[in-house]
Design a protein around this motif. Structure first.
Motif, PDB file in Angstrom:
ATOM      1  N   SER A  21      73.333 -22.412 120.688  1.00  0.00           N
ATOM      2  CA  SER A  21      73.420 -23.362 121.793  1.00  0.00           C
ATOM      3  C   SER A  21      72.719 -24.678 121.501  1.00  0.00           C
ATOM      4  CB  SER A  21      72.834 -22.729 123.063  1.00  0.00           C
ATOM      5  OG  SER A  21      72.821 -23.649 124.119  1.00  0.00           O
ATOM      6  N   VAL A  22      71.460 -24.613 121.033  1.00  0.00           N
ATOM      7  CA  VAL A  22      70.670 -25.839 120.892  1.00  0.00           C
ATOM      8  C   VAL A  22      71.188 -26.741 119.789  1.00  0.00           C
ATOM      9  CG1 VAL A  22      68.613 -24.731 121.825  1.00  0.00           C
ATOM     10  CG2 VAL A  22      68.974 -24.742 119.349  1.00  0.00           C
ATOM     11  N   GLY A  47      63.387 -28.811 117.304  1.00  0.00           N
ATOM     12  CA  GLY A  47      63.763 -27.410 117.462  1.00  0.00           C
ATOM     13  C   GLY A  47      63.001 -26.687 118.539  1.00  0.00           C
ATOM     14  N   VAL A  48      63.262 -25.374 118.616  1.00  0.00           N
ATOM     15  CA  VAL A  48      62.657 -24.470 119.595  1.00  0.00           C
ATOM     16  C   VAL A  48      61.949 -23.355 118.840  1.00  0.00           C
ATOM     17  CG1 VAL A  48      63.084 -22.888 121.506  1.00  0.00           C
ATOM     18  CG2 VAL A  48      64.480 -24.952 121.261  1.00  0.00           C
ATOM     19  N   ASN A  49      60.757 -23.014 119.288  1.00  0.00           N
ATOM     20  CA  ASN A  49      60.027 -21.904 118.670  1.00  0.00           C
ATOM     21  C   ASN A  49      59.868 -20.777 119.669  1.00  0.00           C
ATOM     22  OD1 ASN A  49      58.344 -20.869 116.342  1.00  0.00           O
ATOM     23  ND2 ASN A  49      56.876 -20.718 118.013  1.00  0.00           N
ATOM     24  N   SER A  90      58.715 -22.870 123.038  1.00  0.00           N
ATOM     25  CA  SER A  90      58.179 -24.223 122.940  1.00  0.00           C
ATOM     26  C   SER A  90      59.214 -25.136 122.302  1.00  0.00           C
ATOM     27  CB  SER A  90      56.893 -24.237 122.108  1.00  0.00           C
ATOM     28  OG  SER A  90      55.954 -23.315 122.636  1.00  0.00           O
ATOM     29  N   CYS A  91      59.288 -26.369 122.794  1.00  0.00           N
ATOM     30  CA  CYS A  91      60.291 -27.326 122.321  1.00  0.00           C
ATOM     31  C   CYS A  91      59.620 -28.504 121.627  1.00  0.00           C
ATOM     32  CB  CYS A  91      61.136 -27.832 123.490  1.00  0.00           C
ATOM     33  SG  CYS A  91      62.020 -26.510 124.348  1.00  0.00           S
TER      34      CYS A  91
END
Length: 421
Positions: A21-22, A47-49, A90-91
């Protein structure tokens, strides 16, 4: 139940779902699974963690691990542990271009649409060549549903989580809970020896509920192939069927209320819900249990879905003219008292054969206590006449069906309606 790879498999499944999705919503975004204090060297620029920050035992499954023993002290079933997993998402990215905020919006949309981790999602993750270390995972075989839900964290709770990571700056984050993961011991249950002789044992007398039916004709009117549970309203008459139901001074507990049923036999109990004060009932999933006070025993607990009934719909504070969309406040009056903690959603479906428009709204106003009426704030709604439904904790109100064969709208939905002009 699943093996020791269940937790890692679930984390990898979330990573794959978010990555798909991201990367579309924010160009070049990646999803990682490292400690937040190692992000400076291990995470991409955008990114996303995903970080698993807590694991708790699921309270509902603690008693499920009470295993019976054979006389030689061996267990009759495997040990199992039910777990709730808590994730911190987290973003990271360019603050000027609001990349962290765009990413967090993508996360919310994705996990809202994929709030249930399906067996197909798990199998695709295990088969992914990136996760060869999960090849022996059998999480996809777990029968219990795995649900994803957001966790509301206040400033103090967020500060406590981030204080664990020494000298690590805070990044825009939100938390999600995944429940329930069942992990078994892997021990093979041993088969008992053959019976050599029979001995008498006295076991407690206990009633048992097998199924619950409804008498109303409306059940037949709404019967579909997808109806897995009986259609129950506040005016319904229930038939509780089972074994050993009859006793002196029998009671039936529905939710938090104990009532005396109208007719009782050993195999069936008749219970008129309309004889119970409506203020004592709640919409949504409720439990039913047969109680024998003198014998001090109770039956098994069976869930039912109690549907609300809309009594009145009013519109106020209407704004917008001409061909513009409208915003308004819609107040729905129902027969049940709705607790302030219950989740409610308003569903509008246009009453038109020429075109279709539908709206869903869960934004309520002035909701500070328990009440029979709920006010929703709607916006960007086209003018028209709409059928109205109310969803309370998964229990959906019913439309009125025209049963007059001489009517032009025979067997069509005719209410409840609201006009947004």
């Amino acid at each position: 139940m699943s093996n020791y790879l269940a937790i890692a498999t679930l984390t990898a499944t979330l990573q794959r779902a978010l990555q798909a999705s991201v990367q579309v919503d924010v160009d070049g975004a990646r999803v990682t699974t490292v400690r937040p204090d190692r992000l400076n060297g291990a995470s991409p620029e955008v990114g996303v963690n995903i970080y698993l920050y807590d694991i708790l035992q699921n309270n509902a499954w603690r008693s499920a691990d009470l295993r019976q023993r054979y006389s030689d002290d061996k267990y009759t079933k495997r040990s199992q542990t039910g777990l709730d997993l808590y994730y911190l998402l987290s973003c990271y990215g360019n603050e000027v271009e609001l990349e962290p905020q765009r990413l967090i919006g993508s996360i919310i949309r994705t996990l809202n649409s994929k709030s249930i981790v399906t067996q197909e999602m798990i199998r695709e993750t295990v088969a992914d060549s990136t996760f060869t270390f999960l090849a022996d995972s059998n999480l996809a075989e777990q029968v219990e549903t795995i649900a994803i839900s957001p966790v509301d964290l206040n400033v103090e709770e967020i500060s406590k989580i981030w204080s664990v990571f020494f000298q690590t700056p805070y990044s825009l984050s939100l938390a999600y809970k995944v429940s329930v993961i069942l992990i078994d011991s892997g021990e093979i249950a041993k088969k008992p020896l053959p019976v050599r002789n029979l001995q008498r044992h006295v076991t407690p007398y206990q009633p048992a509920i097998a199924q619950i039916k409804v008498l109303e004709e409306k059940t037949n009117l709404w019967q579909t192939q997808l109806t897995a549970t009986p259609l129950i309203l506040a005016t319904s008459t229930l038939l509780i069927q089972g074994n050993k139901l009859s006793a002196d001074n029998i009671q039936v507990r529905i939710g938090d209320v104990k009532v005396t049923p109208q007719n009782v036999t050993d195999r069936q109990i008749t219970l008129d819900l309309f004889s119970i004060p409506v203020e004592s009932l709640r919409a949504g999933v409720q439990s039913i249990q047969v109680i024998h006070p003198q014998q001090r025993v109770s039956s098994n607990v069976v869930p039912i879905l109690l549907r609300p009934t809309i009594q009145e719909v009013t519109v106020s504070n209407l704004q917008g003219r001409g061909n513009d969309t409208r915003s308004a406040e819609i107040t729905v009056l129902v027969n049940f008292t709705i607790d302030k903690a219950q989740q409610v959603t308003l569903l509008l479906t246009e009453l038109s054969l020429a075109q279709f428009a539908g709206y869903s709204c869960d934004q309520t106003k002035h909701r500070r206590g328990n009440s029979h009426s709920i006010t929703f704030a709607i916006s960007d709604c086209l003018p028209g006449t709409y059928l109205v439904r109310l969803l309370v904790d998964g229990a959906e109100s019913l439309f009125t069906v025209d049963t007059d064969p001489n009517s032009a709208t025979f067997e069509q939905y005719i209410g409840p309606v609201v006009v947004i002009s």
